[in-house]
Design a protein around this motif. Structure first.
Motif, PDB file in Angstrom:
ATOM      1  N   TRP A 147     -19.387  19.906 -24.755  1.00 26.21           N
ATOM      2  CA  TRP A 147     -18.525  20.657 -23.840  1.00 26.21           C
ATOM      3  C   TRP A 147     -18.303  22.074 -24.356  1.00 26.21           C
ATOM      4  CZ3 TRP A 147     -13.709  22.991 -24.205  1.00 26.21           C
ATOM      5  CH2 TRP A 147     -13.049  23.282 -23.004  1.00 26.21           C
ATOM      6  N   ILE A 148     -18.067  22.202 -25.666  1.00 30.46           N
ATOM      7  CA  ILE A 148     -17.815  23.516 -26.265  1.00 30.46           C
ATOM      8  C   ILE A 148     -19.075  24.381 -26.243  1.00 30.46           C
ATOM      9  CG2 ILE A 148     -17.266  24.721 -28.419  1.00 30.46           C
ATOM     10  CD1 ILE A 148     -15.403  22.339 -29.088  1.00 30.46           C
TER      11      ILE A 148
ATOM     12  N   SER B  32     -15.300  28.671 -23.883  1.00 29.92           N
ATOM     13  CA  SER B  32     -14.631  27.372 -24.025  1.00 29.92           C
ATOM     14  C   SER B  32     -13.144  27.568 -24.302  1.00 29.92           C
ATOM     15  CB  SER B  32     -15.283  26.549 -25.146  1.00 29.92           C
ATOM     16  OG  SER B  32     -15.031  27.120 -26.422  1.00 29.92           O
TER      17      SER B  32
ATOM     18  N   ASN C 118     -11.548  28.807 -20.938  1.00 33.46           N
ATOM     19  CA  ASN C 118     -11.394  27.716 -19.972  1.00 33.46           C
ATOM     20  C   ASN C 118     -10.299  26.744 -20.396  1.00 33.46           C
ATOM     21  OD1 ASN C 118     -13.376  28.642 -18.211  1.00 33.46           O
ATOM     22  ND2 ASN C 118     -15.012  27.616 -19.341  1.00 33.46           N
ATOM     23  N   TYR C 119     -10.196  26.491 -21.696  1.00 30.94           N
ATOM     24  CA  TYR C 119      -9.143  25.597 -22.192  1.00 30.94           C
ATOM     25  C   TYR C 119      -7.767  26.192 -21.895  1.00 30.94           C
ATOM     26  CZ  TYR C 119      -6.180  22.995 -25.399  1.00 30.94           C
ATOM     27  OH  TYR C 119      -5.175  22.238 -25.926  1.00 30.94           O
TER      28      TYR C 119
ATOM     29  N   GLN D  99     -20.464  25.804 -22.859  1.00 29.66           N
ATOM     30  CA  GLN D  99     -19.759  26.986 -22.372  1.00 29.66           C
ATOM     31  C   GLN D  99     -19.933  28.191 -23.292  1.00 29.66           C
ATOM     32  OE1 GLN D  99     -15.618  25.613 -20.751  1.00 29.66           O
ATOM     33  NE2 GLN D  99     -16.248  24.172 -22.325  1.00 29.66           N
TER      34      GLN D  99
ATOM     35  N   ASN E 179     -17.488  16.077 -26.755  1.00 26.33           N
ATOM     36  CA  ASN E 179     -16.604  17.236 -26.894  1.00 26.33           C
ATOM     37  C   ASN E 179     -17.345  18.443 -27.468  1.00 26.33           C
ATOM     38  OD1 ASN E 179     -14.361  15.928 -25.850  1.00 26.33           O
ATOM     39  ND2 ASN E 179     -13.614  15.248 -27.846  1.00 26.33           N
TER      40      ASN E 179
END
Length: 442
Positions: free
Chosen positions: A66-67, A75, A78-79, A70, A63
């Motif tokens: 992932w942050i 992030s 996109n979320y 981006q 996770n």
């Protein structure tokens, strides 16, 4: 000393190390790794507490990757951009049963799925175009066809998993979208959260719109929504959801290990809110001296009669009872499993106080419930903490209640009556359950 800041490079090394440890455990213990193939295992079986913690640490690192991959701003973009459409796509797939429209072995065309779901082909295409980005189905080599992935196949195979999606997204999800307005109306400028059930996000959501103000609580909603044969369909789905949750979190083994049932002898046990009697049947089968009364609303009597073996009905009986009313059965043990979790403090206290008229000195309450918030959250991976905090916000929206730590559960007993003496507390953050044994000293 300040902790060193994580970077993409450090996270990559951490992920590699944790992955090697985790896959070594799986290999050493003969546990097959999932894949996206349709015949993949749908969940891990045989994880130990240590390997579960290892997996959650790996999830935390992924996770973070992932942050940072981006960047902080993108992030968030996109979320926000994806979250609601992601949930809507999964909810539509589930509600209109796309799962059974596609064979587990083979493919189906958009037109095939449209006929099955009774939706326009354009809608089917657009929902699937987004869903395939989530690994829910995958495009087939045939033009305008899709096939199952392991994720969509898991839903095709499991009625419990389908019920989970329906309950969390369709029933419990929409009230969260009006939390801002709920807080503005009932909490803004105040020092404490309202505990009135009429002032929940759920009550506000159902005060108009498609439901027309018909439902005051979530239980009223799931029990009564629908017309004709569909009336109560949400309750039937919720029962299946709870069965799945019990299975996923191994509630049966928790119940069997929560008390010295063998030495209880010919004790009378009241299973309060015991639904169709599954747990009562298991206890009766394992411990032939026990006598068990399963209590729930009248609707639960039908599945009880269907699911209880005839040879056990002399020791396992059903009684229609609303747990807000005084308890009519004098028993040795009153078992409350996953009941108080869904009620604010005031109602939880009332439920316990309802037992008092029937209790005699030495009678016990065996309390088993979900404990998502831990007393030492910082010692646990964030992905474990998130299980509790997500449930906590859902409880806020539905009931103006909270996800209680162990200490708060003990306070509920004290608030109900000081004559409840808590003699045992067992809590394991990795099982998400707390067991409290309280003896009546009145």
């Amino acid at each position: 000393m300040a902790q060193p800041q994580v970077t993409l490079t450090s996270l990559a090394a951490q992920i590699s190390d944790l992955t090697q440890q985790f896959t070594k455990f799986l290999g050493d213990n003969g546990i097959q790794q999932p894949s996206f193939a349709v015949d993949s295992p749908t969940s891990y079986s045989g994880l130990t507490s240590e390997s579960f913690l290892l997996r959650q640490k790996l999830i935390d690192a992924i996770n973070d990757m992932w942050i940072l991959t981006q960047g902080p701003s993108e992030s968030i973009f996109n979320y926000c951009h994806n979250t609601m459409p992601d949930q809507a796509a999964l909810s539509m797939l589930n509600h209109f049963d796309f799962w059974s429209a596609v064979p587990l072995e083979g493919s189906a065309s958009y037109e095939d799925i449209a006929r099955h779901t009774k939706l326009p082909t354009e809608v089917v295409r657009r929902v699937l175009e987004h869903s395939t980005t989530l690994r829910l189905f995958t495009k087939s080599e045939k033009a305008f066809h899709v096939e199952h992935t392991s994720r969509s196949a898991a839903l095709a195979k499991s009625s419990g998993l389908r019920a989970l999606v329906s309950t969390l997204l369709d029933d419990a999800g929409p009230p969260l979208t009006v939390m801002n307005e709920t807080l503005r109306r009932y909490c803004l400028g105040k020092t404490e959260l309202t505990t009135e059930m009429s002032e929940t996000a759920l009550a506000l959501f159902h005060s108009g719109g498609i439901f027309g103000g018909k439902y005051a609580t979530s239980w009223d909603f799931i029990e009564n929504d629908g017309e004709g044969p569909r009336k109560g369909w949400r309750q039937r789905t919720f029962v299946e959801f709870m069965r799945y949750i019990r299975e996923m979190f191994h509630l049966e083994s928790v119940i069997l290990g929560s008390y010295d049932w063998k030495n209880a002898g010919a004790a009378t046990v009241v299973d309060i809110g015991g639904s169709g009697g599954h747990d009562g049947v298991i206890l009766a089968q394992k411990f032939p001296d026990l006598n068990i009364v399963v209590q729930d609303l009248p609707e639960a009597g039908v599945p009880f009669e269907k699911n209880t073996p005839a040879e056990l009905k002399s020791r396992v009986s059903f009684m229609a009872h609303d747990f807000f009313n005084p308890q009519p059965v004098s028993a040795d043990i009153y078992m409350l499993k996953l009941i108080l979790h869904d009620w604010p403090d005031k109602e939880s206290v009332r439920i316990l106080q309802g037992l008092v008229p029937a209790m005699r000195p030495g009678s016990k309450v065996l309390f088993i419930d979900y404990v998502g918030k831990q007393s030492n959250p910082d010692d646990l991976p964030r992905s474990i903490q998130q299980m509790g905090t997500a449930t906590d916000l859902r409880m806020l929206a539905l009931f103006n209640a909270e996800e209680r730590p162990v200490k708060a559960w003990k306070e509920i007993f004290r608030a109900a009556d000081e004559r409840f003496e808590i003699t045992r507390v067992e809590a394991n953050p990795l099982t998400f359950y707390v067991v409290i044994e309280a003896v009546w000293r009145g």
